[in-house]
Write a protein that holds these residues in place. Structure first.
Motif, short mmCIF file in Angstrom:
data_model
loop_
_atom_site.label_atom_id
_atom_site.label_comp_id
_atom_site.label_asym_id
_atom_site.label_seq_id
_atom_site.Cartn_x
_atom_site.Cartn_y
_atom_site.Cartn_z
N SER A 51 0.88 -1.17 0.00
CA SER A 51 0.00 0.00 0.00
C SER A 51 0.92 1.22 0.00
N LEU A 52 1.00 1.88 -1.15
CA LEU A 52 1.99 2.95 -1.32
C LEU A 52 1.37 4.30 -0.98
N ALA A 53 2.05 5.04 -0.11
CA ALA A 53 1.53 6.33 0.38
C ALA A 53 0.12 6.15 0.93
N GLY A 54 -0.09 5.04 1.60
CA GLY A 54 -1.44 4.68 2.07
C GLY A 54 -1.64 4.95 3.55
N GLY A 55 -0.81 5.82 4.14
CA GLY A 55 -0.97 6.14 5.56
C GLY A 55 -2.34 6.77 5.81
N GLY A 56 -2.92 6.50 6.97
CA GLY A 56 -4.18 7.14 7.33
C GLY A 56 -5.40 6.52 6.70
N GLY A 57 -5.23 5.42 5.96
CA GLY A 57 -6.39 4.81 5.29
C GLY A 57 -6.62 3.37 5.75
N TRP A 58 -7.75 2.81 5.31
CA TRP A 58 -8.11 1.43 5.68
C TRP A 58 -7.42 0.38 4.82
N ASP A 59 -6.95 0.77 3.62
CA ASP A 59 -6.66 -0.27 2.64
C ASP A 59 -5.64 -1.30 3.11
N ALA A 60 -4.53 -0.84 3.73
CA ALA A 60 -3.50 -1.81 4.14
C ALA A 60 -4.08 -2.82 5.13
N ILE A 61 -4.85 -2.33 6.09
CA ILE A 61 -5.43 -3.22 7.11
C ILE A 61 -6.34 -4.25 6.45
N LEU A 62 -7.15 -3.80 5.50
CA LEU A 62 -8.10 -4.74 4.88
C LEU A 62 -7.40 -5.74 3.97
N PHE A 63 -6.38 -5.29 3.23
CA PHE A 63 -5.61 -6.26 2.43
C PHE A 63 -5.08 -7.36 3.35
N ALA A 64 -4.53 -6.94 4.49
CA ALA A 64 -3.93 -7.92 5.42
C ALA A 64 -5.00 -8.85 5.99
N GLU A 65 -6.13 -8.28 6.37
CA GLU A 65 -7.18 -9.12 6.98
C GLU A 65 -7.83 -10.05 5.96
N LEU A 66 -7.66 -9.72 4.68
CA LEU A 66 -8.19 -10.63 3.64
C LEU A 66 -7.10 -11.59 3.14
N GLY A 67 -6.02 -11.68 3.91
CA GLY A 67 -5.05 -12.76 3.64
C GLY A 67 -3.75 -12.35 2.97
N ALA A 68 -3.57 -11.06 2.68
CA ALA A 68 -2.34 -10.65 1.99
C ALA A 68 -1.24 -10.31 2.99
N ASP A 69 -0.02 -10.63 2.62
CA ASP A 69 1.16 -10.23 3.37
C ASP A 69 1.40 -8.76 2.96
N THR A 70 1.10 -7.83 3.87
CA THR A 70 0.95 -6.43 3.45
C THR A 70 1.99 -5.50 4.07
N THR A 71 2.50 -4.60 3.23
CA THR A 71 3.44 -3.56 3.68
C THR A 71 2.81 -2.21 3.43
N LEU A 72 2.86 -1.35 4.43
CA LEU A 72 2.36 0.02 4.28
C LEU A 72 3.56 0.96 4.23
N PHE A 73 3.60 1.77 3.18
CA PHE A 73 4.73 2.68 2.95
C PHE A 73 4.18 4.11 2.90
N ASP A 74 4.78 5.01 3.65
CA ASP A 74 4.34 6.43 3.61
C ASP A 74 5.48 7.29 4.13
N ILE A 75 5.45 8.56 3.75
CA ILE A 75 6.52 9.47 4.19
C ILE A 75 6.23 10.08 5.56
N SER A 76 4.97 10.04 5.99
CA SER A 76 4.59 10.72 7.23
C SER A 76 4.53 9.74 8.40
N ALA A 77 5.32 10.04 9.43
CA ALA A 77 5.35 9.17 10.61
C ALA A 77 3.98 9.12 11.26
N ARG A 78 3.31 10.25 11.32
CA ARG A 78 1.98 10.28 11.96
C ARG A 78 0.95 9.49 11.16
#
Ligand SMILES: C[S@@+](CC[C@H](N)C(=O)[O-])C[C@H]1O[C@@H](n2cnc3c(N)ncnc32)[C@H](O)[C@@H]1O
Length: 303
Positions: A66-93
């Motif tokens: 999930s590229l630049a996907g901070g602050g969103g649901w997508d990474a969590i849902l990919f993972a909960e639907l069975g994907a080995d998921t990495t979330l990448f973003d420039i903002s620590a918060r």
């Protein structure tokens, strides 16, 4: 912010702006809505969030970025639907928001902080799917992002991304009373200035002049081609088509698309495919036209 995360001053500036927006807790910086508990419900929620761009793909066992996907649901849902998921973003918060939510839900996720133009923290061919929503607008050089995505994708891997429509982005806030004008020509690459860079949501007002770039559609498609990605879908759309007051963003988005979305697939047999290809000729250099005379009548702004 740790030095060296952003690749240049534009990345550093936009990272600072996103830290500011996240601190103010504006809606774009936190996951919106609550997904259902069942897998089928999560899938529907994710298909909606991803605008149907990756509908039908089974995420179980996939490696998803999930590229630049901070602050969103997508990474969590990919993972909960069975994907080995990495979330990448420039903002620590922005990363922290998702980290907290993942911890509460017991969702396994890998977090990487960095600039989307430098994915050197990730290895070649590590991902089967890269999902990248609405953030190419924050970099001036999408070719760099696309080349990096192509590198980290596995053969036949899918890249889905969306960004602001390059023509519409040049027209927001430009209502003259009788129509819109372009703030810059379609051929200029500089950031599109916002006249009022205050993000307003209810009582919350945040001054955050992010630097935003309206990438030409041909440049995005040709960057995919140059990186060995075959574009297999291109969409232009607005979130709504209801008429707003003349000159409002809604009125503009009823007539022109707010967003553009592309889906591309990495050619499995090598960076540039098996057949020889003829590169499209470079476009002629942009030459600024002679200064136009100002309109004789002062114009009133509609907003
Ligand atoms: C509009 S938000 C999109 C968040 C998420 N994709 C979503 O739809 O909810 C833009 C995101 O891009 C990130 N961002 C901006 N510039 C970036 C860069 N150069 N590299 C990586 N992330 C960046 C911001 O930190 C922010 O989280």
């Amino acid at each position: 912010m740790r030095r060296g995360v952003a690749v240049d001053g534009i990345g550093t500036h936009n990272a600072r702006m996103w830290e500011r927006l996240a601190r103010a807790d504006i809606p774009y910086t936190r996951p919106q809505g609550v997904p259902p508990k069942s897998d089928a419900g999560k899938r529907r929620f994710l298909d909606d969030l991803t605008d149907g761009m990756i509908a039908g793909i089974d995420f179980a066992g996939m490696r998803v970025l999930s590229l630049a996907g901070g602050g969103g649901w997508d990474a969590i849902l990919f993972a909960e639907l069975g994907a080995d998921t990495t979330l990448f973003d420039i903002s620590a918060r922005q990363l922290d928001t998702v980290r907290r939510l993942a911890r509460q839900r017991g969702t396994p996720l890998t977090f990487v902080r960095g600039d989307m133009r430098d994915l050197s923290a990730l290895g070649n061919g590590e991902f089967d799917l890269v999902f990248h929503k609405h953030s190419m607008v924050f970099v001036p050089d999408p070719q760099r992002v696309i080349a990096e995505v192509a590198r980290v994708l596995s053969g036949d891997g899918v890249y889905g991304f969306s960004t602001m429509h390059p023509i519409t982005l040049r027209m927001y806030e430009s209502w003259t009373g009788t129509g819109w004008r372009l703030k810059t020509t379609y051929f200029e690459d500089r950031a599109i200035a916002s006249m009022d860079p205050t993000w307003e949501f209810g009582q919350v007002r945040v001054h955050a002049p992010t630097l935003e770039y309206g990438h030409r559609i041909s440049d995005l498609v040709n960057a995919c081609v140059a990186s060995g990605l075959a574009v297999d879908g291109l969409w232009e759309w607005s979130p709504g088509y209801d008429a707003g007051p003349a000159g409002s963003d809604d009125d503009l988005e009823r007539q022109l698309p707010a967003f553009i979305r592309l889906r591309a697939r990495k050619l499995a047999n090598g960076a540039r495919g098996s057949r020889s290809r003829i590169d499209p000729p470079s476009p002629p250099a942009f030459v600024r036209p002679p200064e136009r005379s100002r309109p004789s009548q002062p114009r009133t702004r509609g907003r």
